[in-house]
Write a protein that holds these residues in place. Structure first.
Motif, PDB file in Angstrom:
ATOM      1  N   PRO A   1     -48.660 -28.696  29.582  1.00  0.00           N
ATOM      2  CA  PRO A   1     -48.583 -27.225  29.536  1.00  0.00           C
ATOM      3  C   PRO A   1     -47.313 -26.767  28.817  1.00  0.00           C
ATOM      4  O   PRO A   1     -46.404 -27.565  28.582  1.00  0.00           O
ATOM      5  N   LEU A   2     -47.248 -25.493  28.507  1.00  0.00           N
ATOM      6  CA  LEU A   2     -45.999 -24.911  28.025  1.00  0.00           C
ATOM      7  C   LEU A   2     -45.202 -24.374  29.220  1.00  0.00           C
ATOM      8  O   LEU A   2     -44.055 -24.717  29.426  1.00  0.00           O
ATOM      9  N   GLY A   3     -45.861 -23.551  30.028  1.00  0.00           N
ATOM     10  CA  GLY A   3     -45.172 -22.930  31.162  1.00  0.00           C
ATOM     11  C   GLY A   3     -44.853 -23.932  32.259  1.00  0.00           C
ATOM     12  O   GLY A   3     -45.500 -24.967  32.374  1.00  0.00           O
ATOM     13  N   ARG A   4     -43.853 -23.608  33.066  1.00  0.00           N
ATOM     14  CA  ARG A   4     -43.487 -24.478  34.178  1.00  0.00           C
ATOM     15  C   ARG A   4     -42.692 -23.693  35.210  1.00  0.00           C
ATOM     16  O   ARG A   4     -41.866 -22.864  34.886  1.00  0.00           O
ATOM     17  N   ARG A   5     -42.952 -23.980  36.474  1.00  0.00           N
ATOM     18  CA  ARG A   5     -42.256 -23.324  37.575  1.00  0.00           C
ATOM     19  C   ARG A   5     -40.933 -24.036  37.877  1.00  0.00           C
ATOM     20  O   ARG A   5     -40.694 -25.140  37.411  1.00  0.00           O
ATOM     21  N   PHE A   6     -40.162 -23.394  38.720  1.00  0.00           N
ATOM     22  CA  PHE A   6     -38.861 -23.939  39.122  1.00  0.00           C
ATOM     23  C   PHE A   6     -39.109 -24.840  40.341  1.00  0.00           C
ATOM     24  O   PHE A   6     -38.818 -24.487  41.476  1.00  0.00           O
ATOM     25  N   ARG A   7     -39.656 -26.036  40.068  1.00  0.00           N
ATOM     26  CA  ARG A   7     -40.081 -26.911  41.157  1.00  0.00           C
ATOM     27  C   ARG A   7     -38.962 -27.755  41.741  1.00  0.00           C
ATOM     28  O   ARG A   7     -39.091 -28.308  42.827  1.00  0.00           O
ATOM     29  N   SER A   8     -37.866 -27.894  40.999  1.00  0.00           N
ATOM     30  CA  SER A   8     -36.789 -28.736  41.524  1.00  0.00           C
ATOM     31  C   SER A   8     -36.108 -28.086  42.730  1.00  0.00           C
ATOM     32  O   SER A   8     -35.420 -28.774  43.493  1.00  0.00           O
TER      33      SER A   8
ATOM     34  N   TYR B   1     -40.412 -12.927  25.158  1.00  0.00           N
ATOM     35  CA  TYR B   1     -41.687 -13.650  25.319  1.00  0.00           C
ATOM     36  C   TYR B   1     -42.803 -12.655  25.677  1.00  0.00           C
ATOM     37  O   TYR B   1     -42.958 -11.621  25.031  1.00  0.00           O
ATOM     38  N   PHE B   2     -43.536 -13.004  26.742  1.00  0.00           N
ATOM     39  CA  PHE B   2     -44.487 -12.089  27.359  1.00  0.00           C
ATOM     40  C   PHE B   2     -44.121 -12.018  28.836  1.00  0.00           C
ATOM     41  O   PHE B   2     -43.384 -12.878  29.329  1.00  0.00           O
ATOM     42  N   PRO B   3     -44.660 -11.032  29.567  1.00  0.00           N
ATOM     43  CA  PRO B   3     -44.340 -11.008  30.997  1.00  0.00           C
ATOM     44  C   PRO B   3     -44.866 -12.241  31.702  1.00  0.00           C
ATOM     45  O   PRO B   3     -45.846 -12.848  31.286  1.00  0.00           O
ATOM     46  N   THR B   4     -44.191 -12.628  32.772  1.00  0.00           N
ATOM     47  CA  THR B   4     -44.785 -13.551  33.732  1.00  0.00           C
ATOM     48  C   THR B   4     -44.846 -12.784  35.044  1.00  0.00           C
ATOM     49  O   THR B   4     -43.966 -11.988  35.339  1.00  0.00           O
ATOM     50  N   ALA B   5     -45.926 -13.005  35.765  1.00  0.00           N
ATOM     51  CA  ALA B   5     -46.205 -12.132  36.904  1.00  0.00           C
ATOM     52  C   ALA B   5     -45.286 -12.407  38.079  1.00  0.00           C
ATOM     53  O   ALA B   5     -44.815 -13.526  38.275  1.00  0.00           O
ATOM     54  N   ASN B   6     -45.073 -11.376  38.869  1.00  0.00           N
ATOM     55  CA  ASN B   6     -44.341 -11.490  40.126  1.00  0.00           C
ATOM     56  C   ASN B   6     -44.686 -10.284  40.976  1.00  0.00           C
ATOM     57  O   ASN B   6     -44.520  -9.154  40.538  1.00  0.00           O
ATOM     58  N   SER B   7     -45.189 -10.526  42.157  1.00  0.00           N
ATOM     59  CA  SER B   7     -45.439  -9.419  43.072  1.00  0.00           C
ATOM     60  C   SER B   7     -45.313  -9.929  44.503  1.00  0.00           C
ATOM     61  O   SER B   7     -45.456 -11.126  44.766  1.00  0.00           O
ATOM     62  N   TYR B   8     -45.062  -9.022  45.416  1.00  0.00           N
ATOM     63  CA  TYR B   8     -44.874  -9.407  46.816  1.00  0.00           C
ATOM     64  C   TYR B   8     -46.127 -10.044  47.430  1.00  0.00           C
ATOM     65  O   TYR B   8     -46.017 -11.070  48.099  1.00  0.00           O
TER      66      TYR B   8
ATOM     67  N   ALA C   1     -39.905 -16.109  44.040  1.00  0.00           N
ATOM     68  CA  ALA C   1     -39.107 -14.894  43.835  1.00  0.00           C
ATOM     69  C   ALA C   1     -38.538 -14.853  42.421  1.00  0.00           C
ATOM     70  O   ALA C   1     -38.568 -13.823  41.755  1.00  0.00           O
ATOM     71  N   LEU C   2     -38.038 -15.985  41.967  1.00  0.00           N
ATOM     72  CA  LEU C   2     -37.453 -16.047  40.620  1.00  0.00           C
ATOM     73  C   LEU C   2     -38.555 -16.021  39.574  1.00  0.00           C
ATOM     74  O   LEU C   2     -38.414 -15.407  38.528  1.00  0.00           O
ATOM     75  N   SER C   3     -39.633 -16.706  39.882  1.00  0.00           N
ATOM     76  CA  SER C   3     -40.750 -16.940  38.948  1.00  0.00           C
ATOM     77  C   SER C   3     -40.329 -16.859  37.484  1.00  0.00           C
ATOM     78  O   SER C   3     -40.831 -16.082  36.704  1.00  0.00           O
ATOM     79  N   CYS C   4     -39.406 -17.734  37.170  1.00  0.00           N
ATOM     80  CA  CYS C   4     -39.014 -17.917  35.780  1.00  0.00           C
ATOM     81  C   CYS C   4     -39.928 -18.976  35.176  1.00  0.00           C
ATOM     82  O   CYS C   4     -40.551 -19.747  35.895  1.00  0.00           O
ATOM     83  N   ILE C   5     -40.004 -18.998  33.867  1.00  0.00           N
ATOM     84  CA  ILE C   5     -40.830 -19.991  33.174  1.00  0.00           C
ATOM     85  C   ILE C   5     -39.877 -20.843  32.350  1.00  0.00           C
ATOM     86  O   ILE C   5     -39.423 -20.439  31.281  1.00  0.00           O
ATOM     87  N   GLY C   6     -39.584 -22.021  32.847  1.00  0.00           N
ATOM     88  CA  GLY C   6     -38.496 -22.815  32.253  1.00  0.00           C
ATOM     89  C   GLY C   6     -38.915 -23.713  31.113  1.00  0.00           C
ATOM     90  O   GLY C   6     -38.596 -24.889  31.118  1.00  0.00           O
ATOM     91  N   PHE C   7     -39.613 -23.163  30.120  1.00  0.00           N
ATOM     92  CA  PHE C   7     -40.112 -24.048  29.043  1.00  0.00           C
ATOM     93  C   PHE C   7     -39.017 -24.513  28.098  1.00  0.00           C
ATOM     94  O   PHE C   7     -39.133 -25.556  27.481  1.00  0.00           O
ATOM     95  N   THR C   8     -37.975 -23.693  27.960  1.00  0.00           N
ATOM     96  CA  THR C   8     -36.810 -24.123  27.183  1.00  0.00           C
ATOM     97  C   THR C   8     -35.575 -23.985  28.076  1.00  0.00           C
ATOM     98  O   THR C   8     -35.611 -23.290  29.091  1.00  0.00           O
ATOM     99  N   TRP C   9     -34.507 -24.617  27.656  1.00  0.00           N
ATOM    100  CA  TRP C   9     -33.265 -24.472  28.401  1.00  0.00           C
ATOM    101  C   TRP C   9     -32.885 -23.000  28.495  1.00  0.00           C
ATOM    102  O   TRP C   9     -32.563 -22.469  29.555  1.00  0.00           O
ATOM    103  N   ASN C  10     -32.984 -22.319  27.363  1.00  0.00           N
ATOM    104  CA  ASN C  10     -32.586 -20.929  27.259  1.00  0.00           C
ATOM    105  C   ASN C  10     -33.379 -20.005  28.167  1.00  0.00           C
ATOM    106  O   ASN C  10     -32.877 -19.003  28.647  1.00  0.00           O
ATOM    107  N   ALA C  11     -34.634 -20.350  28.386  1.00  0.00           N
ATOM    108  CA  ALA C  11     -35.516 -19.477  29.162  1.00  0.00           C
ATOM    109  C   ALA C  11     -35.117 -19.430  30.633  1.00  0.00           C
ATOM    110  O   ALA C  11     -35.563 -18.552  31.367  1.00  0.00           O
TER     111      ALA C  11
END
Lengths: 486, 486
Positions: A352-359, B79-86, A97-107
Motif C-alpha cells: 500500500p501507499l498509506g499506513r497508520r501509526f502502528r508502532s 495531499y488529500f484529506p485523511t478521515a478522522n471523526s469521533y 486520534a492522530l490518524s496521520c498517513i506516514g508514507f514518507t518521513w515528511n508526512a
C-alpha cells in the motif's frame, strides 16, 4: 458526535471494553447464528438523519455480540492466538486520534522514526543479528506490515527484483528477457507451510515447489537440495526458499541452519516465516530454534499473534534495505520531500501507499510489560500447553501427535479420522470451547492452542473436561459403552 | 496494565484525544525536527521492567507530538484529506477490544456480515448500480481493503485470472501457455493516474501503458483506442483499464462513459479508482461524474479519505464475486468450516489472510452522521475550496490551473517553476500551513486541498494570508519591489 459527546461516549466505551474483556469467561465462545442473521437486526439502508450514541451503543450486543466468536475468551483454543492487551488498545486509540498517513518521513516524522526504533528494539528483544537493525548501520532494517502473508509476498518481490538486477535486467522495463526470467522463477517451501505461501506464489505468478517434510514435519533439506538441482537442470531459476519456524499445522520448525547453508551455496534468498513462534524468542531458552538465522535474508514475526500487540502488526526485517526500496520504488512529485534519502520512506517498503501509526501500540506494550513481562506471558502459555498435554497423557484413549511445541498441542482420539471429525464437531457445537482441526499425512488432527492472555490453569482443566465429555459421547455412539472409562 | 488501570488510562486518553483534536489550531501544522531526532528522546533498548502508564503518557508530547505533522489541523492542506471523526475512533476502539480475525465467516460471523451490510449501505449511498450489492443477488459485492493501491492490484489480479480462464488456462498450474499469456498482458491508465497503478503493474509484472491526457487532464480516449489496437497488432493482450475519478494531481475525471463503451467492445476489465472524489457521490449533484458506471467491473473509493471513516478503510466492489474468489482461493483444512459457500469468506477477497473488524467504524460513522450529515460535510468542504479560489482570483499575480474540482484548488504564481518551488518551500518552512506540489506537463503546480473536518472560512482566509505573505517575499526577492501589490 462532537468533542463533549465523545468524552462521554468514549469513556462509556472504555468501561464497556474492560467489562467485556474481564467477563469473557461467562459468554459462550461461539455464537449461535446462521449465515444471514444480520438481515434481521440491521436495516437494509443507512439512516438519513444522524443517531445518538446511545442507539448505537445499545446495538453492540444485539448486532455485534450476537454473531461474535470471542477470540479472547479463555475458552478459545482455535487457530493461533491473536493479540489483545490494554496498552495496545491505548496505542491504537492514540493512532486513531492522530490518524496521520506516514508514507514518507515528511508526512509524519514521528510515525517513521518511532517505527524504526520499535523495530530495532524488537529485533534486539528477539536476539536477531544486528544487521537487521537500522542502528547497526549495516544496511538492514525493519518495517511493520499488516500480515505475514504480505511479508512473504514482499520477500518474493524483493528476491525477484534482485534476480533481475543480477542478470542485468531492469525490472521496470518491458523486455522479453524480463518475461523469460519471470517465467522460470521457482519458489520453495515445505508442504507444511502456511497457505499464504501458496497465495503469494499465485499472486506473483511464480512457480512453487512444496517440499516434503521429515518426521518432525520440518522441511526435508535433502529433498530441497535435489529439487533445486532438478529445476536448474531444466533451465529454471530457483529464487527463494520460504522456511517456517512454527508451522500452523503442528508448530513444526524447519532446520534453518541446513537450509541457510544450502541457500548460501545456491545463492537463493531465504525468507523466514516465524509468524506465531517467533515471539517466543524474547525468551533466550527458545532461540536455539532459530540457529542459522545469520543466513537469513528476510524475517517475519507477528507480535499481533503472540506478543500482546493488537492486529495489525507484522514485523518484517530485511538484510539489505536497498532491495526492498528498489522493488517498490515509484516516485511522483506530490510525494517528494527535502529529506529523501536521509531516512527510509516506508511507502517504498510495502504494497500500500498509506499506513497508520502502528508502532504506538508496540511502544506502549513493550514499555507497559517490559521485556520480563513479555517473557512471563510466553512462558506461562507454554506451561499451560504442557498442562493440557499431561491431561491428555493421563487418558489412554488419546494420543498426542508429535511433541508439544510452544503453546500448541496436537492430539487425536486413537482411531480413525471420522471419529475425530465427529469429536471436534460435537465440541464446537457445544459452544463451550472452540478448537480447529488440521490434516497431516491424511490424518485428521485436533489442534489445541493456548490463546487468550487471561487463560489460566482452571480454563485448561475446563477445556479438558469438555474434550473428555464429548469423547465419551462419540466413543459410546461408535463403539458401545466399553470405551468411556479412562 | 490491568482492567482497572485501563479504565483510568483509557479515560485519561479520551480526554487527551478530545483536547488534542479541538486545540489543533494552536499547534504549528508541521514539526521542527531533523531526520534522526528520535534518537535523542527514545532509548535504544526496550525496558526490562514494565513502566506505569503515566510515564508513557508523558512521553506522548515529548516523542510523538514533537515530530508530528498534524493531518487534522485546519491548516493542513497537503495531499488529500485523511478521515478522522469521533464515531470512527469509537468504532476502532470496539474493534480493538474484540480483536477478532474475520478471515472466514465462522471465525467471526458478525465481522463478515456487518461488513457485507455496510458495503451494501455504502453502495446505495453513492448511487452505484445494484449489481454491486450483495442484497441484489446479482453476483457482485463489496469488501473493505486497506488502501486503493491494494484494490488496484487486486483488480489486476482478478482480470489476469479471468483472461487465463477465458483461454482455458488454469491460473494455478505451471505451464508454458500460462507464462506466455502473462508475458503479453497490458494494462492501461492515464498519465495522470496515481503512482499506485504503476506500483501495481510493477508488482504484478504486467506491461503498463500511460495514455496521454486531454486538456482537462482526463484520459484521451482516442489515444487509448489507438494504443489497444497497436498492442493487439503486436500480439499483446490488453487486459485492464484503470480509470480515475478525481486524480491526485488535479482532481481530474476520466470520461467513464466513453472508456466504458470501449472496454465493453474490447472485452477489457474496467477498474475505477475514485479514492478521493468517490465519496462526493453521496451528494446526487456530483454523480454525473460517474456516468458510465454501468460498464465498470470493479470500483474503489476511500471513505478513509473524505468520508470521516478513519484509515484504513478502502471500499472495493466487484461485479462478479466469483472472479475475486477464484483469483485468491487457497483452502487449507485448518480454515475450512461448515458454512462454506453459503456466504463470502473474505480471506478470498484480499491479499492478507487476517483482517480486522473495520466495518464497525463505517457503521458508527454512517449512523452518527446520517446520510445528510455526510452530504453536509462534502458540500461544506467543496464550498471552502471555492472560497479559496475566489481569493486567488482576486489577486492577479496568481492563476488557478484548470478548474476547481471537489475540495482541491490547483494554483500557481504566474511565472516560472522556480518561483513556485520557492513559494511552497517558504510557506511550508513557516509551519503555518502545509501544502504539497505536483507537476503537470512540466509545470510546477501548488495544490491546496481542504482537508480537516474542522476547517472553516477563517482557516481558509488565514491560509490565503500566508500564501500572500510568502508570495510577496519571493516576488520581492526575485523581481525587486514592483510585484508586491495586488
Amino acid at each position: 458526535m462532537d468533542a463533549d459527546q465523545f468524552r462521554i461516549a468514549g469513556k462509556h466505551l472504555i468501561d464497556y471494553i474492560a467489562d467485556y474483556i474481564e467477563s469473557l469467561r461467562t459468554r459462550p465462545v461461539l455464537p449461535d447464528v446462521k449465515p444471514g442473521y444480520i438481515n434481521d437486526v440491521v436495516p437494509s439502508e443507512a439512516p438519513e438523519d444522524g443517531e445518538p450514541w446511545i442507539d448505537m451503543f445499545n446495538d453492540i450486543e444485539e448486532v455485534v455480540m450476537k454473531g461474535m466468536t470471542h477470540w479472547h475468551s479463555p475458552n478459545f483454543h482455535a487457530y493461533f492466538p491473536t493479540a489483545n492487551s490494554y496498552p495496545a488498545i491505548c496505542g491504537d486509540m492514540l493512532s486513531g486520534a492522530l490518524s496521520c498517513i506516514g508514507f514518507t518521513w515528511n508526512a509524519a516524522p514521528s510515525c517513521t522514526e518511532l517505527e524504526m526504533k520499535m523495530m530495532d528494539w524488537f529485533a534486539q528483544m528477539l536476539g536477531l543479528p544486528d544487521h537487521f537493525c537500522f542502528g547497526s548501520g549495516k544496511g538492514g532494517g525493519g518495517v511493520i506490515q499488516s500480515t505475514a502473508s504480505e511479508s512473504t509476498l514482499i520477500a518474493m518481490l524483493c528476491s525477484r527484483c534482485e534476480v533481475l538486477q543480477d542478470r542485468g535486467v531492469d525490472h521496470k522495463v518491458e523486455d522479453e528477457a524480463k518475461y523469460d526470467i519471470l517465467s522460470r522463477l521457482v519458489a520453495y517451501t515445505s508442504c507444511q507451510s502456511h497457505s499464504s505461501v501458496e497465495k503469494a506464489s499465485l499472486l506473483s505468478a511464480t512457480r512453487l515447489r512444496m517440499i516434503a517434510s521429515n518426521e518432525q514435519m520440518g522441511m526435508d533439506v535433502n529433498a530441497l537440495r535435489s529439487q533445486i538441482l532438478v529445476d536448474r537442470n531444466h533451465g529454471l531459476i530457483p529464487f527463494i526458499v520460504i522456511a517456517t519456524l512454527g508451522t500452523t499445522n503442528t508448530c513444526a520448525f524447519d532446520d534453518l541452519q541446513s537450509i541457510g547453508i544450502l541457500c548460501k551455496e545456491e545463492g537463493i534468498w531465504l525468507h523466514v516465516d516465524a509468524a506465531y513462534a517467533g515471539s517466543a524468542f524474547v525468551c533466550p531458552e527458545y532461540r536455539h530454534y532459530m540457529n542459522g538465522i545469520e543466513h537469513v535474508d528476510s524475517f517475519s514475526v507477528n507480535p499481533h499473534k503472540w506478543l500482546l500487540v493488537n492486529f495489525d502488526c507484522n514485523a518484517f526485517w530485511v538484510r539489505d534495505k536497498h532491495l526492498i526500496e528498489d522493488a517498490f520504488n515509484v516516485n511522483p512529485v506530490y510525494l517528494k520531500h527535502e529529506n529523501e534519502g536521509k531516512i527510509p520512506d516506508y511507502r517504498h517498503w510495502q504494497i500500500p501507499l498509506g499506513r497508520r501509526f502502528r508502532s504506538l501500540k508496540m511502544w506502549f506494550v513493550f514499555r507497559s510489560y517490559g521485556v520480563k513481562g513479555l517473557q512471563d506471558h510466553i512462558r506461562k502459555q507454554i506451561k499451560l500447553a504442557h498442562l493440557f498435554g499431561e491431561l491428555l497423557e493421563s487418558d489412554t484413549r488419546f494420543e498426542i501427535v508429535d511433541e508439544i511445541r510452544m503453546g500448541l498441542v496436537c492430539f487425536r482420539l486413537k482411531g480413525n479420522n471420522e471419529l475425530n471429525e465427529n469429536l471436534i464437531k460435537r465440541i464446537n457445537r457445544s459452544r463451550n470451547i472452540f478448537l480447529t482441526p488440521t490434516k497431516v499425512n491424511d490424518r485428521f488432527i485436533i489442534r489445541f492452542a493456548v490463546c487468550a492472555r487471561t487463560c489460566n490453569e482452571e480454563d485448561i482443566r475446563f477445556a479438558w473436561s469438555v474434550v473428555q465429555k464429548y469423547a465419551n459421547i462419540v466413543l459410546t455412539e461408535m463403539n458401545g459403552n466399553d470405551c468411556t472409562a479412562t
